[in-house]
Write a protein that holds these residues in place. Structure first.
Motif, PDB file in Angstrom:
ATOM      1  N   MET A 204       5.427  -8.979 -11.269  1.00  0.00           N
ATOM      2  CA  MET A 204       4.474  -8.552 -12.291  1.00  0.00           C
ATOM      3  C   MET A 204       4.870  -7.182 -12.822  1.00  0.00           C
ATOM      4  SD  MET A 204       0.921  -9.656 -10.319  1.00  0.00           S
ATOM      5  CE  MET A 204      -0.173  -9.410 -11.707  1.00  0.00           C
ATOM      6  N   ASP A 205       4.851  -7.010 -14.136  1.00  0.00           N
ATOM      7  CA  ASP A 205       5.171  -5.702 -14.687  1.00  0.00           C
ATOM      8  C   ASP A 205       3.909  -4.832 -14.701  1.00  0.00           C
ATOM      9  OD1 ASP A 205       3.618  -6.329 -16.953  1.00  0.00           O
ATOM     10  OD2 ASP A 205       5.354  -7.027 -18.089  1.00  0.00           O
ATOM     11  N   HIS A 206       4.075  -3.597 -15.141  1.00  0.00           N
ATOM     12  CA  HIS A 206       2.968  -2.647 -15.079  1.00  0.00           C
ATOM     13  C   HIS A 206       1.745  -3.131 -15.851  1.00  0.00           C
ATOM     14  CE1 HIS A 206       5.543   1.108 -13.893  1.00  0.00           C
ATOM     15  NE2 HIS A 206       5.642   0.111 -13.057  1.00  0.00           N
ATOM     16  N   ASP A 207       1.972  -3.663 -17.043  1.00  0.00           N
ATOM     17  CA  ASP A 207       0.841  -4.100 -17.864  1.00  0.00           C
ATOM     18  C   ASP A 207       0.098  -5.258 -17.214  1.00  0.00           C
ATOM     19  OD1 ASP A 207       1.315  -2.170 -19.762  1.00  0.00           O
ATOM     20  OD2 ASP A 207       2.514  -3.472 -21.058  1.00  0.00           O
ATOM     21  N   GLU A 208       0.851  -6.205 -16.639  1.00  0.00           N
ATOM     22  CA  GLU A 208       0.212  -7.340 -15.962  1.00  0.00           C
ATOM     23  C   GLU A 208      -0.631  -6.867 -14.778  1.00  0.00           C
ATOM     24  OE1 GLU A 208       3.097 -11.175 -16.411  1.00  0.00           O
ATOM     25  OE2 GLU A 208       3.886  -9.494 -15.253  1.00  0.00           O
ATOM     26  N   ILE A 209      -0.088  -5.916 -14.031  1.00  0.00           N
ATOM     27  CA  ILE A 209      -0.814  -5.401 -12.866  1.00  0.00           C
ATOM     28  C   ILE A 209      -2.072  -4.670 -13.307  1.00  0.00           C
ATOM     29  CG2 ILE A 209      -0.700  -3.708 -11.003  1.00  0.00           C
ATOM     30  CD1 ILE A 209       2.261  -4.539 -10.665  1.00  0.00           C
ATOM     31  N   ARG A 210      -1.950  -3.844 -14.337  1.00  0.00           N
ATOM     32  CA  ARG A 210      -3.127  -3.124 -14.827  1.00  0.00           C
ATOM     33  C   ARG A 210      -4.207  -4.102 -15.312  1.00  0.00           C
ATOM     34  NH1 ARG A 210       0.879   0.124 -17.510  1.00  0.00           N
ATOM     35  NH2 ARG A 210       1.242   2.076 -16.366  1.00  0.00           N
ATOM     36  N   ASP A 211      -3.777  -5.124 -16.030  1.00  0.00           N
ATOM     37  CA  ASP A 211      -4.741  -6.109 -16.532  1.00  0.00           C
ATOM     38  C   ASP A 211      -5.403  -6.852 -15.374  1.00  0.00           C
ATOM     39  OD1 ASP A 211      -4.118  -5.387 -19.097  1.00  0.00           O
ATOM     40  OD2 ASP A 211      -2.795  -7.100 -19.492  1.00  0.00           O
ATOM     41  N   ALA A 212      -4.609  -7.194 -14.359  1.00  0.00           N
ATOM     42  CA  ALA A 212      -5.161  -7.909 -13.204  1.00  0.00           C
ATOM     43  C   ALA A 212      -6.160  -7.039 -12.449  1.00  0.00           C
ATOM     44  CB  ALA A 212      -4.034  -8.366 -12.278  1.00  0.00           C
ATOM     45  N   LEU A 213      -5.809  -5.781 -12.272  1.00  0.00           N
ATOM     46  CA  LEU A 213      -6.716  -4.864 -11.580  1.00  0.00           C
ATOM     47  C   LEU A 213      -8.008  -4.682 -12.361  1.00  0.00           C
ATOM     48  CD1 LEU A 213      -4.203  -2.111 -10.377  1.00  0.00           C
ATOM     49  CD2 LEU A 213      -5.410  -3.764  -8.943  1.00  0.00           C
ATOM     50  N   GLN A 214      -7.881  -4.548 -13.664  1.00  0.00           N
ATOM     51  CA  GLN A 214      -9.072  -4.370 -14.499  1.00  0.00           C
ATOM     52  C   GLN A 214      -9.958  -5.614 -14.451  1.00  0.00           C
ATOM     53  OE1 GLN A 214      -8.188  -3.217 -18.506  1.00  0.00           O
ATOM     54  NE2 GLN A 214     -10.325  -3.094 -19.138  1.00  0.00           N
ATOM     55  N   ALA A 215      -9.348  -6.782 -14.434  1.00  0.00           N
ATOM     56  CA  ALA A 215     -10.122  -8.021 -14.366  1.00  0.00           C
ATOM     57  C   ALA A 215     -10.863  -8.135 -13.033  1.00  0.00           C
ATOM     58  CB  ALA A 215      -9.195  -9.221 -14.555  1.00  0.00           C
ATOM     59  N   MET A 216     -10.197  -7.772 -11.938  1.00  0.00           N
ATOM     60  CA  MET A 216     -10.850  -7.827 -10.635  1.00  0.00           C
ATOM     61  C   MET A 216     -11.971  -6.800 -10.542  1.00  0.00           C
ATOM     62  SD  MET A 216      -7.823  -8.611  -7.852  1.00  0.00           S
ATOM     63  CE  MET A 216      -6.566  -7.490  -8.481  1.00  0.00           C
ATOM     64  N   ARG A 217     -11.773  -5.659 -11.160  1.00  0.00           N
ATOM     65  CA  ARG A 217     -12.750  -4.565 -11.094  1.00  0.00           C
ATOM     66  C   ARG A 217     -14.001  -4.859 -11.917  1.00  0.00           C
ATOM     67  NH1 ARG A 217     -15.822  -1.128 -10.118  1.00  0.00           N
ATOM     68  NH2 ARG A 217     -15.586   1.142 -10.082  1.00  0.00           N
ATOM     69  N   ALA A 218     -13.890  -5.821 -12.833  1.00  0.00           N
ATOM     70  CA  ALA A 218     -14.967  -6.051 -13.792  1.00  0.00           C
ATOM     71  C   ALA A 218     -16.294  -6.414 -13.128  1.00  0.00           C
ATOM     72  CB  ALA A 218     -14.559  -7.147 -14.772  1.00  0.00           C
ATOM     73  N   ARG A 219     -16.249  -7.052 -11.967  1.00  0.00           N
ATOM     74  CA  ARG A 219     -17.490  -7.477 -11.301  1.00  0.00           C
ATOM     75  C   ARG A 219     -17.992  -6.449 -10.299  1.00  0.00           C
ATOM     76  NH1 ARG A 219     -17.385 -13.230  -8.812  1.00  0.00           N
ATOM     77  NH2 ARG A 219     -19.612 -12.730  -8.719  1.00  0.00           N
ATOM     78  N   ASP A 220     -17.261  -5.379 -10.099  1.00  0.00           N
ATOM     79  CA  ASP A 220     -17.680  -4.348  -9.159  1.00  0.00           C
ATOM     80  C   ASP A 220     -18.855  -3.545  -9.715  1.00  0.00           C
ATOM     81  OD1 ASP A 220     -15.589  -5.162  -7.593  1.00  0.00           O
ATOM     82  OD2 ASP A 220     -14.387  -3.352  -7.855  1.00  0.00           O
TER      83      ASP A 220
END
Length: 485
Positions: free
Chosen positions: A1-17
Protein backbone atom coordinates in the motif's frame (compact mmCIF):
# COMPACT_ATOMS: atom_id res chain seq x y z
CA UNK A 1 0.00 0.00 0.00
CA UNK A 2 1.33 3.45 -0.84
CA UNK A 3 1.07 6.45 1.45
CA UNK A 4 -2.23 7.69 0.05
CA UNK A 5 -3.86 4.26 0.33
CA UNK A 6 -2.71 3.93 3.93
CA UNK A 7 -3.94 7.40 4.83
CA UNK A 8 -7.31 6.71 3.24
CA UNK A 9 -7.58 3.36 5.03
CA UNK A 10 -6.71 4.91 8.37
CA UNK A 11 -9.21 7.71 7.85
CA UNK A 12 -11.93 5.21 6.94
CA UNK A 13 -11.27 3.13 10.06
CA UNK A 14 -11.19 6.26 12.23
CA UNK A 15 -14.56 7.44 10.92
CA UNK A 16 -16.55 5.41 13.47
CA UNK A 17 -14.40 6.36 16.45
CA UNK A 18 -15.52 8.81 19.08
CA UNK A 19 -14.11 12.32 18.59
CA UNK A 20 -11.03 13.09 20.68
CA UNK A 21 -11.33 16.86 20.32
CA UNK A 22 -14.17 19.32 20.69
CA UNK A 23 -15.35 18.32 24.15
CA UNK A 24 -18.14 15.94 23.06
CA UNK A 25 -16.61 12.74 24.42
CA UNK A 26 -17.16 12.91 28.18
CA UNK A 27 -15.03 9.89 29.11
CA UNK A 28 -11.78 8.30 27.92
CA UNK A 29 -10.28 11.46 26.36
CA UNK A 30 -9.06 14.79 27.74
CA UNK A 31 -8.95 17.84 25.54
CA UNK A 32 -7.23 21.07 26.53
CA UNK A 33 -8.62 22.88 23.52
CA UNK A 34 -5.11 24.16 22.82
CA UNK A 35 -4.08 23.38 19.25
CA UNK A 36 -0.49 24.38 19.95
CA UNK A 37 -0.21 21.89 22.82
CA UNK A 38 -1.60 19.11 20.63
CA UNK A 39 0.86 19.99 17.87
CA UNK A 40 3.98 20.03 20.04
CA UNK A 41 2.86 16.81 21.70
CA UNK A 42 2.49 15.01 18.36
CA UNK A 43 5.82 16.38 17.17
CA UNK A 44 7.68 15.14 20.25
CA UNK A 45 5.84 11.81 20.15
CA UNK A 46 7.02 11.18 16.60
CA UNK A 47 10.55 12.48 17.18
CA UNK A 48 11.19 10.09 20.09
CA UNK A 49 9.02 7.16 18.99
CA UNK A 50 12.02 4.97 18.11
CA UNK A 51 13.95 5.63 21.32
CA UNK A 52 13.92 3.01 24.06
CA UNK A 53 13.60 3.62 27.78
CA UNK A 54 14.98 0.17 28.61
CA UNK A 55 18.51 1.47 29.19
CA UNK A 56 18.79 5.01 30.60
CA UNK A 57 22.51 5.12 29.73
CA UNK A 58 21.72 4.54 26.05
CA UNK A 59 19.07 7.28 25.90
CA UNK A 60 19.94 9.74 28.68
CA UNK A 61 17.47 12.25 27.22
CA UNK A 62 14.60 10.03 28.36
CA UNK A 63 16.02 9.76 31.87
CA UNK A 64 16.39 13.54 32.04
CA UNK A 65 12.80 14.09 30.92
CA UNK A 66 11.46 11.41 33.28
CA UNK A 67 13.26 12.90 36.27
CA UNK A 68 11.95 16.35 35.36
CA UNK A 69 8.35 15.12 35.08
CA UNK A 70 8.62 13.22 38.38
CA UNK A 71 9.97 16.37 40.03
CA UNK A 72 7.15 18.54 38.71
CA UNK A 73 4.55 15.99 39.79
CA UNK A 74 6.12 15.72 43.24
CA UNK A 75 5.95 19.46 43.79
CA UNK A 76 2.28 19.48 42.79
CA UNK A 77 1.36 16.93 45.46
CA UNK A 78 3.59 18.08 48.33
CA UNK A 79 6.07 15.20 48.08
CA UNK A 80 8.71 15.11 50.83
CA UNK A 81 12.31 16.09 50.18
CA UNK A 82 13.64 12.59 49.59
CA UNK A 83 10.72 11.20 47.57
CA UNK A 84 11.19 8.94 44.53
CA UNK A 85 9.08 8.15 41.50
CA UNK A 86 8.78 6.57 38.07
CA UNK A 87 6.95 7.32 34.85
CA UNK A 88 4.64 4.50 33.77
CA UNK A 89 2.38 3.79 30.80
CA UNK A 90 -0.82 4.73 32.64
CA UNK A 91 -2.77 4.61 35.85
CA UNK A 92 -3.21 0.85 35.81
CA UNK A 93 0.53 0.24 35.65
CA UNK A 94 1.10 2.78 38.42
CA UNK A 95 -1.45 0.99 40.59
CA UNK A 96 0.00 -2.44 39.79
CA UNK A 97 3.44 -1.26 40.87
CA UNK A 98 2.11 0.34 44.06
CA UNK A 99 0.46 -2.94 45.03
CA UNK A 100 3.55 -4.93 44.04
CA UNK A 101 5.80 -2.72 46.16
CA UNK A 102 3.49 -3.05 49.16
CA UNK A 103 3.27 -6.81 48.79
CA UNK A 104 6.96 -7.50 48.26
CA UNK A 105 7.98 -5.19 51.09
CA UNK A 106 6.19 -7.61 53.44
CA UNK A 107 7.59 -11.10 52.69
CA UNK A 108 6.52 -12.10 56.20
CA UNK A 109 2.86 -11.93 55.15
CA UNK A 110 2.06 -15.16 53.32
CA UNK A 111 -1.51 -14.28 52.32
CA UNK A 112 -1.48 -10.48 51.85
CA UNK A 113 -4.57 -8.30 51.74
CA UNK A 114 -5.35 -4.73 50.73
CA UNK A 115 -8.24 -2.70 52.06
CA UNK A 116 -10.26 -0.92 49.38
CA UNK A 117 -13.37 1.23 49.44
CA UNK A 118 -15.90 -0.21 46.99
CA UNK A 119 -15.37 2.86 44.81
CA UNK A 120 -11.64 2.18 44.32
CA UNK A 121 -10.69 1.87 40.66
CA UNK A 122 -11.04 -1.55 39.03
CA UNK A 123 -7.28 -1.51 38.40
CA UNK A 124 -6.84 -2.50 42.05
CA UNK A 125 -8.90 -5.61 41.39
CA UNK A 126 -6.67 -6.36 38.41
CA UNK A 127 -3.64 -5.96 40.65
CA UNK A 128 -5.27 -8.18 43.25
CA UNK A 129 -5.90 -10.87 40.64
CA UNK A 130 -2.46 -10.73 39.03
CA UNK A 131 -0.45 -10.34 42.22
CA UNK A 132 -2.51 -12.58 44.49
CA UNK A 133 -3.31 -9.87 47.00
CA UNK A 134 -6.78 -10.38 48.45
CA UNK A 135 -9.02 -7.31 48.10
CA UNK A 136 -11.01 -6.50 51.22
CA UNK A 137 -13.92 -4.31 50.07
CA UNK A 138 -15.42 -1.76 52.42
CA UNK A 139 -18.75 -0.12 51.59
CA UNK A 140 -18.72 3.65 51.19
CA UNK A 141 -21.16 6.09 52.70
CA UNK A 142 -24.34 5.65 50.59
CA UNK A 143 -25.07 9.40 50.60
CA UNK A 144 -21.66 11.05 50.15
CA UNK A 145 -20.14 8.10 48.23
CA UNK A 146 -16.92 8.66 50.20
CA UNK A 147 -14.95 5.92 51.94
CA UNK A 148 -15.92 5.26 55.54
CA UNK A 149 -12.77 5.85 57.66
CA UNK A 150 -13.98 3.87 60.67
CA UNK A 151 -14.96 0.89 58.56
CA UNK A 152 -11.68 1.08 56.64
CA UNK A 153 -9.72 1.12 59.91
CA UNK A 154 -11.71 -1.83 61.24
CA UNK A 155 -10.88 -3.84 58.11
CA UNK A 156 -7.11 -3.58 58.66
CA UNK A 157 -5.58 -6.71 60.16
CA UNK A 158 -2.18 -8.39 60.45
CA UNK A 159 -2.38 -9.53 56.81
CA UNK A 160 -3.00 -6.05 55.41
CA UNK A 161 -0.13 -4.68 53.31
CA UNK A 162 -1.89 -1.71 51.70
CA UNK A 163 -4.81 0.66 52.32
CA UNK A 164 -6.23 2.68 49.42
CA UNK A 165 -8.08 5.98 49.04
CA UNK A 166 -9.11 7.95 45.94
CA UNK A 167 -8.71 11.60 45.00
CA UNK A 168 -11.25 11.59 43.52
CA UNK A 169 -13.04 8.31 42.84
CA UNK A 170 -13.77 7.82 39.16
CA UNK A 171 -17.31 6.57 39.65
CA UNK A 172 -18.63 9.52 41.67
CA UNK A 173 -15.97 12.25 41.52
CA UNK A 174 -15.53 12.69 45.28
CA UNK A 175 -12.37 12.77 47.38
CA UNK A 176 -12.14 10.14 50.09
CA UNK A 177 -11.28 11.26 53.66
CA UNK A 178 -7.60 10.52 53.20
CA UNK A 179 -6.36 11.91 56.54
CA UNK A 180 -8.14 9.47 58.88
CA UNK A 181 -7.61 6.57 56.46
CA UNK A 182 -3.87 7.24 56.21
CA UNK A 183 -3.65 7.69 59.98
CA UNK A 184 -5.26 4.29 60.54
CA UNK A 185 -2.86 2.71 58.07
CA UNK A 186 0.16 4.36 59.72
CA UNK A 187 -0.98 3.26 63.17
CA UNK A 188 -1.06 -0.32 61.89
CA UNK A 189 2.32 0.00 60.16
CA UNK A 190 0.72 -0.36 56.74
CA UNK A 191 1.30 1.56 53.53
CA UNK A 192 -1.37 3.94 52.24
CA UNK A 193 -1.74 4.64 48.52
CA UNK A 194 -3.75 7.57 47.18
CA UNK A 195 -5.10 6.98 43.69
CA UNK A 196 -5.02 10.49 42.25
CA UNK A 197 -4.67 9.28 38.68
CA UNK A 198 -7.55 11.45 37.54
CA UNK A 199 -7.28 14.27 40.07
CA UNK A 200 -3.54 14.60 40.64
CA UNK A 201 -2.92 17.17 37.93
CA UNK A 202 -6.12 19.18 38.30
CA UNK A 203 -6.91 19.34 42.05
CA UNK A 204 -3.67 21.16 42.97
CA UNK A 205 -4.56 23.92 40.53
CA UNK A 206 -7.91 24.44 42.27
CA UNK A 207 -6.53 24.79 45.82
CA UNK A 208 -6.32 28.57 45.90
CA UNK A 209 -9.90 29.04 44.75
CA UNK A 210 -11.25 26.16 46.86
CA UNK A 211 -9.52 26.30 50.25
CA UNK A 212 -11.99 23.76 51.62
CA UNK A 213 -10.68 21.01 49.37
CA UNK A 214 -10.21 17.86 51.49
CA UNK A 215 -6.50 17.06 52.07
CA UNK A 216 -5.20 14.16 49.97
CA UNK A 217 -1.53 14.76 49.08
CA UNK A 218 1.74 13.72 50.73
CA UNK A 219 1.10 16.54 53.18
CA UNK A 220 -1.25 14.07 54.87
CA UNK A 221 0.62 12.05 57.48
CA UNK A 222 0.69 8.39 56.56
CA UNK A 223 0.40 8.67 52.75
CA UNK A 224 3.24 6.54 51.39
CA UNK A 225 2.56 6.52 47.64
CA UNK A 226 0.44 8.41 45.13
CA UNK A 227 -0.35 8.00 41.44
CA UNK A 228 -1.33 10.70 38.94
CA UNK A 229 -1.80 10.52 35.20
CA UNK A 230 -0.41 13.09 32.81
CA UNK A 231 -2.50 11.89 29.89
CA UNK A 232 -5.56 13.10 31.75
CA UNK A 233 -5.45 16.68 33.03
CA UNK A 234 -1.90 17.44 31.96
CA UNK A 235 -3.43 16.93 28.50
CA UNK A 236 -0.49 14.94 27.15
CA UNK A 237 -0.74 12.18 24.52
CA UNK A 238 -1.47 8.76 25.99
CA UNK A 239 -0.05 6.96 27.86
CA UNK A 240 1.90 8.56 30.68
CA UNK A 241 1.36 8.29 34.43
CA UNK A 242 3.60 8.96 37.40
CA UNK A 243 3.90 6.81 40.51
CA UNK A 244 5.42 8.63 43.47
CA UNK A 245 6.73 7.13 46.72
CA UNK A 246 7.51 9.04 49.90
CA UNK A 247 11.06 7.62 49.78
CA UNK A 248 13.38 5.61 47.56
CA UNK A 249 13.22 2.77 50.10
CA UNK A 250 9.47 2.46 49.51
CA UNK A 251 9.99 2.37 45.75
CA UNK A 252 12.72 -0.27 45.83
CA UNK A 253 10.36 -3.24 46.17
CA UNK A 254 8.99 -2.84 42.64
CA UNK A 255 12.39 -2.43 40.96
CA UNK A 256 13.59 -5.54 39.13
CA UNK A 257 16.99 -6.89 38.12
CA UNK A 258 18.03 -10.16 36.53
CA UNK A 259 21.50 -11.29 35.52
CA UNK A 260 20.43 -14.94 35.39
CA UNK A 261 20.96 -15.46 31.69
CA UNK A 262 23.83 -14.88 29.22
CA UNK A 263 22.38 -11.70 27.75
CA UNK A 264 22.34 -8.16 29.11
CA UNK A 265 21.44 -7.66 32.74
CA UNK A 266 17.78 -6.66 32.76
CA UNK A 267 17.07 -3.64 34.95
CA UNK A 268 13.51 -2.34 35.17
CA UNK A 269 11.86 0.37 37.24
CA UNK A 270 8.39 -0.45 35.88
CA UNK A 271 6.52 -3.46 34.49
CA UNK A 272 7.87 -2.74 31.02
CA UNK A 273 11.32 -3.44 29.65
CA UNK A 274 11.36 -1.97 26.16
CA UNK A 275 9.23 1.16 26.13
CA UNK A 276 9.05 3.88 23.54
CA UNK A 277 10.38 7.25 24.60
CA UNK A 278 7.67 8.94 22.54
CA UNK A 279 5.04 9.32 25.28
CA UNK A 280 7.60 10.62 27.81
CA UNK A 281 8.95 13.18 25.34
CA UNK A 282 5.43 14.22 24.36
CA UNK A 283 4.46 14.64 28.01
CA UNK A 284 7.58 16.68 28.73
CA UNK A 285 6.90 18.92 25.73
CA UNK A 286 3.23 19.52 26.55
CA UNK A 287 3.82 20.11 30.27
CA UNK A 288 6.46 22.73 29.56
CA UNK A 289 4.43 24.29 26.75
CA UNK A 290 1.28 24.75 28.82
CA UNK A 291 2.98 25.77 32.07
CA UNK A 292 1.63 26.14 35.60
CA UNK A 293 -0.40 29.33 35.10
CA UNK A 294 -2.24 28.01 32.06
CA UNK A 295 -2.86 24.68 33.81
CA UNK A 296 -4.59 26.64 36.55
CA UNK A 297 -6.75 28.40 33.99
CA UNK A 298 -7.62 25.10 32.26
CA UNK A 299 -8.47 23.49 35.60
CA UNK A 300 -10.85 26.33 36.44
CA UNK A 301 -12.52 26.01 33.03
CA UNK A 302 -13.18 22.30 33.56
CA UNK A 303 -14.27 22.79 37.17
CA UNK A 304 -16.67 25.59 36.25
CA UNK A 305 -18.24 23.44 33.54
CA UNK A 306 -18.72 20.63 36.07
CA UNK A 307 -20.38 22.87 38.65
CA UNK A 308 -22.55 24.57 36.03
CA UNK A 309 -23.92 21.27 34.79
CA UNK A 310 -24.42 20.00 38.34
CA UNK A 311 -26.54 23.09 38.99
CA UNK A 312 -28.47 22.58 35.75
CA UNK A 313 -29.26 18.97 36.66
CA UNK A 314 -31.25 20.24 39.65
CA UNK A 315 -33.81 21.52 37.17
CA UNK A 316 -34.12 18.30 35.13
CA UNK A 317 -37.04 16.09 36.28
CA UNK A 318 -36.02 12.49 36.92
CA UNK A 319 -32.31 13.26 37.21
CA UNK A 320 -30.07 14.29 40.11
CA UNK A 321 -26.43 14.45 41.12
CA UNK A 322 -25.28 11.26 42.85
CA UNK A 323 -22.87 13.26 45.05
CA UNK A 324 -21.65 16.87 44.99
CA UNK A 325 -18.50 16.77 42.82
CA UNK A 326 -15.11 17.57 44.34
CA UNK A 327 -13.29 17.78 41.02
CA UNK A 328 -14.13 17.69 37.31
CA UNK A 329 -16.15 14.47 37.28
CA UNK A 330 -19.91 14.33 37.60
CA UNK A 331 -22.05 11.31 38.45
CA UNK A 332 -25.80 11.39 37.85
CA UNK A 333 -28.59 9.10 39.05
CA UNK A 334 -32.25 8.75 38.04
CA UNK A 335 -35.35 8.57 40.22
CA UNK A 336 -36.61 5.39 38.54
CA UNK A 337 -38.85 7.09 36.01
CA UNK A 338 -36.12 6.44 33.45
CA UNK A 339 -32.70 4.82 33.41
CA UNK A 340 -29.15 6.00 32.76
CA UNK A 341 -28.71 3.51 29.91
CA UNK A 342 -31.47 5.06 27.82
CA UNK A 343 -30.25 8.57 28.64
CA UNK A 344 -26.79 7.54 27.43
CA UNK A 345 -28.24 6.35 24.12
CA UNK A 346 -30.26 9.54 23.76
CA UNK A 347 -27.19 11.68 24.41
CA UNK A 348 -25.22 9.74 21.80
CA UNK A 349 -28.00 10.47 19.31
CA UNK A 350 -27.39 14.14 20.08
CA UNK A 351 -23.63 13.85 19.54
CA UNK A 352 -22.44 13.40 23.15
CA UNK A 353 -20.74 10.33 24.59
CA UNK A 354 -21.57 9.96 28.28
CA UNK A 355 -20.67 6.79 30.13
CA UNK A 356 -23.29 4.57 31.83
CA UNK A 357 -22.03 2.84 35.00
CA UNK A 358 -23.76 -0.24 36.38
CA UNK A 359 -24.92 -0.78 39.92
CA UNK A 360 -22.66 -2.38 42.51
CA UNK A 361 -23.79 -3.56 45.94
CA UNK A 362 -25.95 -0.75 47.33
CA UNK A 363 -24.66 1.81 44.82
CA UNK A 364 -27.14 2.47 41.99
CA UNK A 365 -26.40 2.69 38.28
CA UNK A 366 -25.12 6.14 37.34
CA UNK A 367 -24.22 8.28 34.37
CA UNK A 368 -20.59 9.47 34.31
CA UNK A 369 -19.36 12.70 32.73
CA UNK A 370 -15.71 13.75 32.62
CA UNK A 371 -15.21 17.45 31.92
CA UNK A 372 -12.08 18.80 30.31
CA UNK A 373 -11.17 22.37 29.47
CA UNK A 374 -12.52 22.05 25.93
CA UNK A 375 -15.95 21.13 27.30
CA UNK A 376 -16.41 24.43 29.14
CA UNK A 377 -17.68 26.40 26.16
CA UNK A 378 -20.37 23.78 25.55
CA UNK A 379 -21.73 23.34 29.07
CA UNK A 380 -25.00 25.16 28.25
CA UNK A 381 -25.57 22.96 25.22
CA UNK A 382 -24.79 19.82 27.24
CA UNK A 383 -27.39 20.88 29.80
CA UNK A 384 -30.00 21.51 27.11
CA UNK A 385 -29.37 18.19 25.41
CA UNK A 386 -29.22 16.32 28.73
CA UNK A 387 -32.65 17.70 29.65
CA UNK A 388 -34.04 16.64 26.27
CA UNK A 389 -32.40 13.20 26.53
CA UNK A 390 -33.83 12.67 30.00
CA UNK A 391 -37.28 13.77 28.86
CA UNK A 392 -37.11 11.27 25.99
CA UNK A 393 -35.95 8.54 28.38
CA UNK A 394 -38.83 9.31 30.75
CA UNK A 395 -41.29 9.10 27.86
CA UNK A 396 -39.87 5.73 26.84
CA UNK A 397 -39.71 4.42 30.39
CA UNK A 398 -36.89 2.37 31.92
CA UNK A 399 -35.30 -0.30 29.76
CA UNK A 400 -36.49 -3.60 31.23
CA UNK A 401 -34.96 -6.80 29.87
CA UNK A 402 -37.36 -9.71 29.22
CA UNK A 403 -37.83 -11.75 32.39
CA UNK A 404 -37.17 -15.01 30.58
CA UNK A 405 -33.87 -13.67 29.24
CA UNK A 406 -32.81 -12.55 32.72
CA UNK A 407 -33.75 -15.96 34.09
CA UNK A 408 -31.84 -17.72 31.32
CA UNK A 409 -28.73 -15.65 31.97
CA UNK A 410 -29.00 -15.84 35.77
CA UNK A 411 -29.08 -19.65 35.58
CA UNK A 412 -25.59 -19.68 34.07
CA UNK A 413 -22.73 -20.64 36.37
CA UNK A 414 -19.88 -18.18 35.61
CA UNK A 415 -17.31 -20.84 36.49
CA UNK A 416 -18.58 -23.31 33.89
CA UNK A 417 -19.85 -21.09 31.08
CA UNK A 418 -19.02 -22.78 27.78
CA UNK A 419 -19.08 -21.61 24.17
CA UNK A 420 -22.39 -23.28 23.32
CA UNK A 421 -24.22 -21.75 26.29
CA UNK A 422 -22.82 -18.32 25.54
CA UNK A 423 -23.76 -18.59 21.87
CA UNK A 424 -27.29 -19.56 22.91
CA UNK A 425 -27.56 -16.54 25.18
CA UNK A 426 -26.36 -14.22 22.39
CA UNK A 427 -28.96 -15.69 20.05
CA UNK A 428 -31.72 -15.28 22.63
CA UNK A 429 -30.67 -11.66 23.15
CA UNK A 430 -30.62 -11.00 19.40
CA UNK A 431 -26.89 -10.35 19.38
CA UNK A 432 -25.67 -13.33 17.35
CA UNK A 433 -24.40 -12.80 13.83
CA UNK A 434 -24.91 -15.27 11.01
CA UNK A 435 -21.28 -16.36 11.17
CA UNK A 436 -21.37 -16.98 14.91
CA UNK A 437 -19.94 -13.56 15.61
CA UNK A 438 -21.40 -10.66 17.53
CA UNK A 439 -23.79 -8.01 16.31
CA UNK A 440 -24.07 -4.98 18.59
CA UNK A 441 -27.29 -2.95 18.36
CA UNK A 442 -27.33 0.75 17.63
CA UNK A 443 -28.92 1.40 21.02
CA UNK A 444 -27.26 -0.33 23.95
CA UNK A 445 -29.82 0.35 26.71
CA UNK A 446 -31.51 -3.10 26.49
CA UNK A 447 -28.14 -4.87 26.64
CA UNK A 448 -26.87 -2.72 29.50
CA UNK A 449 -30.12 -3.17 31.41
CA UNK A 450 -29.74 -6.95 31.10
CA UNK A 451 -26.15 -6.84 32.33
CA UNK A 452 -27.14 -4.52 35.17
CA UNK A 453 -29.69 -7.08 36.36
CA UNK A 454 -27.10 -9.85 36.65
CA UNK A 455 -24.59 -10.67 39.43
CA UNK A 456 -21.22 -9.01 38.94
CA UNK A 457 -19.31 -12.29 38.50
CA UNK A 458 -21.63 -13.34 35.69
CA UNK A 459 -21.50 -9.86 34.17
CA UNK A 460 -17.70 -10.09 34.04
CA UNK A 461 -17.71 -13.50 32.33
CA UNK A 462 -20.32 -12.46 29.76
CA UNK A 463 -18.45 -9.26 28.89
CA UNK A 464 -15.22 -11.21 28.52
CA UNK A 465 -17.07 -13.37 26.02
CA UNK A 466 -18.09 -10.24 24.15
CA UNK A 467 -14.51 -8.95 24.10
CA UNK A 468 -13.32 -12.37 22.90
CA UNK A 469 -15.61 -12.07 19.89
CA UNK A 470 -14.69 -8.48 19.17
CA UNK A 471 -10.93 -9.11 19.43
CA UNK A 472 -10.52 -11.54 16.56
CA UNK A 473 -8.28 -11.12 13.53
CA UNK A 474 -9.69 -10.00 10.20
CA UNK A 475 -9.06 -11.89 7.01
CA UNK A 476 -6.11 -11.50 4.64
CA UNK A 477 -6.50 -10.99 0.92
CA UNK A 478 -3.39 -13.01 0.21
CA UNK A 479 -1.40 -9.90 -0.63
CA UNK A 480 -0.46 -9.06 2.93
CA UNK A 481 -3.08 -6.36 3.34
CA UNK A 482 -4.87 -6.92 6.67
CA UNK A 483 -8.59 -6.28 6.86
CA UNK A 484 -9.18 -6.77 3.13
CA UNK A 485 -10.46 -10.37 3.31
Amino acid sequence: MDHDEIRDALQAMRARDLPTHGGRTLAYVYDSGLASADAIGREALAAFASTNGLDPTAFPSLLQMENDLVGIAGRLVDAPARFAGVVTSGGTESILLAVLAARDARPDVTAPRMVLPTTAHAAFHKAAHWLRVEPVLVDVDPVTKRADPEAMAAAIDDRTVLVVASAPSYAHGVIDPVAPIAAAAAAAGVRCHVDACIGGWVLPHLRDSEPGQPPWTFAVEGVTSLSLDLHKYAYTPKGVSVLLHASADLRRAHLFASARWPGYTMLNTTAQSTKSGGPVAAAWAVVHHIGADRYTSLAHDARTATLDLAAAVDGIPGLSVAAPPDSTLLSLVTDGSCDVFTISDEMLDRGWFVQPQMRFRDLPATLHLTFSAATASSSDLIATDLAAATEAARAAGPAIPPAELVAMAAAIDPATLDEATFAGLLAAAGLAGGDGGLVLPERMAPVNALLDALPTALREVLLLGVVDRLARPTGDDGGGHPGQG
